[in-house]
Design a protein around this motif. Sequence first.
Motif, PDB file in Angstrom:
ATOM      1  N   UNK A 263      43.360  22.215  41.475  1.00  0.00           N
ATOM      2  CA  UNK A 263      44.358  21.198  41.857  1.00  0.00           C
ATOM      3  C   UNK A 263      45.779  21.741  41.911  1.00  0.00           C
ATOM      4  N   UNK A 264      46.073  22.755  41.086  1.00  0.00           N
ATOM      5  CA  UNK A 264      47.424  23.331  41.103  1.00  0.00           C
ATOM      6  C   UNK A 264      47.733  23.979  42.445  1.00  0.00           C
ATOM      7  N   UNK A 265      46.689  24.482  43.096  1.00  0.00           N
ATOM      8  CA  UNK A 265      46.909  25.203  44.348  1.00  0.00           C
ATOM      9  C   UNK A 265      47.293  24.254  45.472  1.00  0.00           C
ATOM     10  N   UNK A 266      47.040  22.960  45.272  1.00  0.00           N
ATOM     11  CA  UNK A 266      47.381  21.990  46.309  1.00  0.00           C
ATOM     12  C   UNK A 266      48.869  21.697  46.325  1.00  0.00           C
ATOM     13  N   UNK A 267      49.553  22.001  45.224  1.00  0.00           N
ATOM     14  CA  UNK A 267      50.980  21.716  45.172  1.00  0.00           C
ATOM     15  C   UNK A 267      51.753  22.731  45.997  1.00  0.00           C
ATOM     16  N   UNK A 268      52.917  22.302  46.518  1.00  0.00           N
ATOM     17  CA  UNK A 268      53.640  23.167  47.455  1.00  0.00           C
ATOM     18  C   UNK A 268      54.456  24.259  46.777  1.00  0.00           C
ATOM     19  N   UNK A 269      54.075  24.673  45.561  1.00  0.00           N
ATOM     20  CA  UNK A 269      54.770  25.812  44.964  1.00  0.00           C
ATOM     21  C   UNK A 269      53.806  26.546  44.041  1.00  0.00           C
ATOM     22  N   UNK A 270      54.093  27.806  43.829  1.00  0.00           N
ATOM     23  CA  UNK A 270      53.278  28.679  42.985  1.00  0.00           C
ATOM     24  C   UNK A 270      53.245  28.129  41.548  1.00  0.00           C
ATOM     25  N   UNK A 271      52.046  27.995  40.916  1.00  0.00           N
ATOM     26  CA  UNK A 271      51.994  27.503  39.526  1.00  0.00           C
ATOM     27  C   UNK A 271      52.782  28.381  38.553  1.00  0.00           C
ATOM     28  N   UNK A 272      53.096  29.586  38.975  1.00  0.00           N
ATOM     29  CA  UNK A 272      53.933  30.495  38.196  1.00  0.00           C
ATOM     30  C   UNK A 272      55.176  29.777  37.674  1.00  0.00           C
TER      31      UNK A 272
ATOM     32  N   UNK B  49      56.633  42.258  37.716  1.00  0.00           N
ATOM     33  CA  UNK B  49      56.769  41.203  38.726  1.00  0.00           C
ATOM     34  C   UNK B  49      55.996  41.600  39.987  1.00  0.00           C
ATOM     35  N   UNK B  50      56.110  42.876  40.379  1.00  0.00           N
ATOM     36  CA  UNK B  50      55.367  43.354  41.545  1.00  0.00           C
ATOM     37  C   UNK B  50      53.872  43.236  41.325  1.00  0.00           C
ATOM     38  N   UNK B  51      53.420  43.686  40.151  1.00  0.00           N
ATOM     39  CA  UNK B  51      51.993  43.650  39.826  1.00  0.00           C
ATOM     40  C   UNK B  51      51.498  42.207  39.816  1.00  0.00           C
ATOM     41  N   UNK B  52      52.332  41.321  39.307  1.00  0.00           N
ATOM     42  CA  UNK B  52      51.970  39.907  39.216  1.00  0.00           C
ATOM     43  C   UNK B  52      51.688  39.353  40.610  1.00  0.00           C
ATOM     44  N   UNK B  53      52.588  39.672  41.544  1.00  0.00           N
ATOM     45  CA  UNK B  53      52.415  39.132  42.896  1.00  0.00           C
ATOM     46  C   UNK B  53      51.178  39.710  43.576  1.00  0.00           C
ATOM     47  N   UNK B  54      50.960  41.006  43.342  1.00  0.00           N
ATOM     48  CA  UNK B  54      49.785  41.653  43.925  1.00  0.00           C
ATOM     49  C   UNK B  54      48.509  41.015  43.392  1.00  0.00           C
ATOM     50  N   UNK B  55      48.436  40.873  42.062  1.00  0.00           N
ATOM     51  CA  UNK B  55      47.229  40.323  41.435  1.00  0.00           C
ATOM     52  C   UNK B  55      46.996  38.884  41.881  1.00  0.00           C
ATOM     53  N   UNK B  56      48.065  38.131  42.001  1.00  0.00           N
ATOM     54  CA  UNK B  56      47.951  36.724  42.397  1.00  0.00           C
ATOM     55  C   UNK B  56      47.377  36.610  43.809  1.00  0.00           C
ATOM     56  N   UNK B  57      47.934  37.427  44.744  1.00  0.00           N
ATOM     57  CA  UNK B  57      47.444  37.351  46.138  1.00  0.00           C
ATOM     58  C   UNK B  57      45.983  37.790  46.230  1.00  0.00           C
ATOM     59  N   UNK B  58      45.669  38.935  45.578  1.00  0.00           N
ATOM     60  CA  UNK B  58      44.295  39.434  45.610  1.00  0.00           C
ATOM     61  C   UNK B  58      43.351  38.452  44.926  1.00  0.00           C
ATOM     62  N   UNK B  59      43.803  37.936  43.788  1.00  0.00           N
ATOM     63  CA  UNK B  59      42.950  37.058  42.988  1.00  0.00           C
ATOM     64  C   UNK B  59      42.629  35.774  43.717  1.00  0.00           C
ATOM     65  N   UNK B  60      43.612  35.229  44.422  1.00  0.00           N
ATOM     66  CA  UNK B  60      43.375  33.968  45.142  1.00  0.00           C
ATOM     67  C   UNK B  60      42.279  34.141  46.185  1.00  0.00           C
TER      68      UNK B  60
ATOM     69  N   UNK C 171      50.113  38.827  34.160  1.00  0.00           N
ATOM     70  CA  UNK C 171      49.201  39.779  34.800  1.00  0.00           C
ATOM     71  C   UNK C 171      47.865  39.815  34.069  1.00  0.00           C
ATOM     72  N   UNK C 172      47.929  39.851  32.735  1.00  0.00           N
ATOM     73  CA  UNK C 172      46.695  39.878  31.943  1.00  0.00           C
ATOM     74  C   UNK C 172      45.864  38.629  32.233  1.00  0.00           C
ATOM     75  N   UNK C 173      46.543  37.471  32.277  1.00  0.00           N
ATOM     76  CA  UNK C 173      45.832  36.219  32.528  1.00  0.00           C
ATOM     77  C   UNK C 173      45.184  36.209  33.910  1.00  0.00           C
ATOM     78  N   UNK C 174      45.863  36.791  34.900  1.00  0.00           N
ATOM     79  CA  UNK C 174      45.317  36.797  36.259  1.00  0.00           C
ATOM     80  C   UNK C 174      44.060  37.656  36.363  1.00  0.00           C
ATOM     81  N   UNK C 175      43.870  38.572  35.410  1.00  0.00           N
ATOM     82  CA  UNK C 175      42.654  39.393  35.427  1.00  0.00           C
ATOM     83  C   UNK C 175      41.416  38.519  35.295  1.00  0.00           C
ATOM     84  N   UNK C 176      41.601  37.265  34.850  1.00  0.00           N
ATOM     85  CA  UNK C 176      40.472  36.347  34.724  1.00  0.00           C
ATOM     86  C   UNK C 176      39.801  36.092  36.074  1.00  0.00           C
TER      87      UNK C 176
END
Lengths: 265, 261
Positions: free
Chosen positions: A94-103, A246-257, A163-168
Amino acid sequence: MIARRLRLVRTLLGTAAAEMAEYRVSVLVWILTGTAPLIMMMIWMGLAEAGPMGGYSATDFAAYFLIVFLVRQVTVAWVYEELDREIRLGEMSPRLLRPFDPYWMFAAQHLTVAGMHLTIALPVALLGFAVTGAILPLRPDNLAFFAVAVAGAWVIRFNMLYCVGLLAFWTDQAAALGNLIFTLYIVLGGALVPLDLFPAPVQQILAFLPFAYILNFPVQILLGNLPGPALLQGFVVQILWILLFIGLRQLLWRRGLRQYAAVGA
Amino acid sequence: MTRYFSLLRIFLTNSLQLEMEYRINLVMDAVNALLSFAAGLLVLYAIFDHADAIGGWSFPQALSLLGVFMILEGFIEFFLYPNFNRLPDYIRKGDMDFMLLKPVSSQFLVSFRYIRLWKLPELATGVFLLGYAMTVLDTLSVATLALTLVLLASAAAIVYSIWCMLTTTAFWLIKVDNLPELFYSLFTAGRFPVSAFPPWARFFLTFILPIAFATTVPASAAAGRLDGGMAAGSVLVAVFALLLSHGLWRLAVASYTSASS
């Protein structure tokens, strides 16, 4: 555009504050769980009773650990636990439906809680100074640098754990890894032993890890122990870690999604 | 009584089957155990780099204390945490109803249902460290070993009781589910002999939150520096704490009104 952004920030902070007010006793207990530095303060003060240890007198130890306590409280971050749970259980959808990054939502939550921690931890630390008779050589420039360094420390810690959390997205061991990093942070950041009391080889390794820059660095600034060049070097390293995470975070987020969508919720 | 034992066997088998599903956790938990061992050692090295003793304890004696601390921490992770961590949810979601309907003690059901097998590395590291320290100290004899084991058992009973009582408060304080975490963080004090603390903290750690009995007393026995009064006190405190935890449990269950569903 900017007005919309500002409204978003205000709404996010307001919602986070309302959520946290609901659990205020719980937050109070979390603050009290951060007492490890105060336990270590008593131990080191007892050890230094007979005379200074490694350049620290009993009151020096008191000042050191009281500031450590304060910095830890303000840079509190548990985002990897939330991300791990939300990704594994599909609560992220549901968070992904909102018009901004849950970050940004998590950042607002963390900042609000940091503020709540500060209102409790600051009087506790001041009381600690009064009781132990420790003295802080306060200078306005150090205070300003300290504030900047704490902000930097917050950004590093929050993004690192994000970043650690996105590894999930890829493994169910993300929370375990986060706990492991917490142990490293406590020991290698300086919450148990002032880093300059570690053997020299250990100190050399620490220079290449982020932990000292999240905890020890701001503390040493406020204690007035860092001459100009060391101060500059510390800030440069902080900026490097910030950019990296911050760079790693964005990379992991895009790949993870992409991964998350492929699994389907 | 036989019913309780057969139940224990069933719980154990079931927990083991559950743990086998998550074998990869063993790797992570072993790494974690090694790391916390290394961290404890690093702190001790840093201290003894600048001092000869801490609270009157020499380096090998402090090692035995670290061993006892790791054993107790392992005991918490292995046994207390997986069971009591679920209690607030049982209460919030009304699952507690089913516990109360069963013809055995509900405290038993909640306390002994799960174990986390993969937390064994930490416990094992603690045992090895304690054994090593006792060899160095040359205190390894049947008598000290027996005394240490008795005091470790009473330490475990004390920690169990405190943990149980703190979790039991969830019956009244639904929104405060982190009181055990608070105890866990104060338990860090158990890494050091109680004599290394200022007098008021020593009093607190002995009589209010008896962490001294959890780590300092068993380690004193292992290090051959025990005083008889503390040993007898430890067993007394353990019995008293167990009774208190059971009393509080019954009080809590009596006031349980179930979740509306």
